[in-house]
Enzyme design. Structure first.
Site, PDB file in Angstrom:
ATOM      1  N   ASP A   1       0.874  -1.193   0.000  1.00  0.00           N
ATOM      2  CA  ASP A   1       0.000   0.000   0.000  1.00  0.00           C
ATOM      3  C   ASP A   1       0.903   1.233   0.000  1.00  0.00           C
ATOM      4  O   ASP A   1       0.886   2.040   0.919  1.00  0.00           O
ATOM      5  CB  ASP A   1      -0.927   0.004   1.216  1.00  0.00           C
ATOM      6  CG  ASP A   1      -2.002   1.080   1.110  1.00  0.00           C
ATOM      7  OD1 ASP A   1      -2.165   1.666   0.018  1.00  0.00           O
ATOM      8  OD2 ASP A   1      -2.685   1.339   2.119  1.00  0.00           O
TER       9      ASP A   1
HETATM   10 MG   LIG Z   1      -2.225   4.451   5.735  1.00  0.00          MG
END
Ligand SMILES: [Mg+2]
Ligand SMILES: Nc1ncnc2c1ncn2[C@@H]1O[C@H](COP(=O)(O)OP(=O)(O)OP(=O)(O)O)[C@@H](O)[C@H]1O
Length: 263
Positions: free
Chosen positions: A189
């Site tokens: 991410d």
């Molecule tokens: Mg974050």
């Protein structure tokens, strides 16, 4: 119940024993009791347990933080507890600012070069020591589960995909799946708020619950998009130049942006 009940961090007793008394400031807001809080020295993340809505559990984040320790800069895990259907993960607060902070974005050349170097270093870790498989068979199976459970937020799709359904995105991912994966240890991410910048260094990779072995474009796609949004497309391209154009495949950048819609 007082109106501010969810504003207060109520720690389970085992966490209260290991964390010094502190004023907790709310950083992000989740639903009923979930979110991220920080004191001067610590960060506590709270989320619903076994809730598919979250792309990863805090238990998975804890395991990855442990694996990364001594390999790349990450916060130190202080404690993990489950209580009342909630998971609690306490870790040290990394001094500095996250890379989406205006003071960090004010030095774009430095930021782009720090990010390229941090991802190069991460992606150079030996695969055989990484116990987490996040390659396409795993990621697509998880994506399918999320679509089936109806937890994908279609209103949050990138502009060019507004109006599409999660099912149609999944079908496109299945149809256009790259033949080869260029596997590395990936963050999972890699957007700007998940890098902590301290002066001249990236001192913390955070939010690593989805880290594991995956194609390098899983990270490059998200950092590239995040730079495009927080700075501009020129800096996003400069990031790819510094990382190394020879290993960048524009089609895969698009593919992994598409995959991210389902998480
Ligand atoms: Mg974050
Ligand atoms: N260990 C840490 N040290 C310093 N800052 C942190 C740390 N952990 C989290 N933060 C800050 O809190 C923010 C949110 O934390 P994190 O990224 O882990 O949660 P999140 O799951 O992405 O939350 P949300 O999805 O609600 O944004 C980070 O972008 C960063 O600014």
């Amino acid at each position: 119940m007082p109106a501010d009940a969810h504003e207060t961090l109520i720690l389970p007793p085992p966490l209260r024993r290991v964390l010094p008394a502190a004023r907790w400031e709310r950083v992000t807001r989740g639903e009923s009791g979930a979110g991220v809080w920080r004191s001067q020295r610590f960060v506590v993340k709270v989320q619903g347990r076994g809730n598919l809505q979250f792309p990863s559990s805090l238990q998975q984040e804890r395991e990855r933080l442990r694996y990364f320790t001594g390999r790349v800069p990450v916060p130190r895990v202080v404690a993990y507890e489950v209580e009342g259907g909630l998971e609690y993960l306490a870790m040290t607060r990394v001094p500095g600012l996250d890379a989406a902070h205006p003071d960090v974005l004010f030095h774009p050349d430095r930021l782009v070069s720090l990010l390229a170097r941090a991802l190069r270093e991460l992606h150079a870790l030996p695969l055989r020591e990484c116990p987490f498989n996040m390659s396409l068979p795993v990621a697509l199976a998880r994506a399918r589960e999320r679509v089936a459970a109806g937890v994908v937020d279609e209103s949050d799709f990138d502009d060019e995909r507004q109006g599409r359904t999660a099912v149609s995105v999944f079908n496109e991912l299945a149809r256009t799946r790259p033949a080869q994966e260029d596997l590395v240890v990936a963050h999972g991410d890699a957007c700007l708020p998940n890098f902590i910048v301290n002066g001249e260094f990236i001192d913390g990779l955070i939010d690593v619950g989805r880290a594991g072995i995956a194609d390098r474009h899983a990270d490059l796609a998200l950092t590239h998009r995040s730079l495009g949004r927080n700075l501009n497309p020129e800096y996003a391209e400069q990031f790819l130049d510094l990382y190394g154009r020879d290993v960048v495949d524009p089609q895969k950048l698009a593919y992994y942006r598409l995959l991210d819609e389902l998480f």
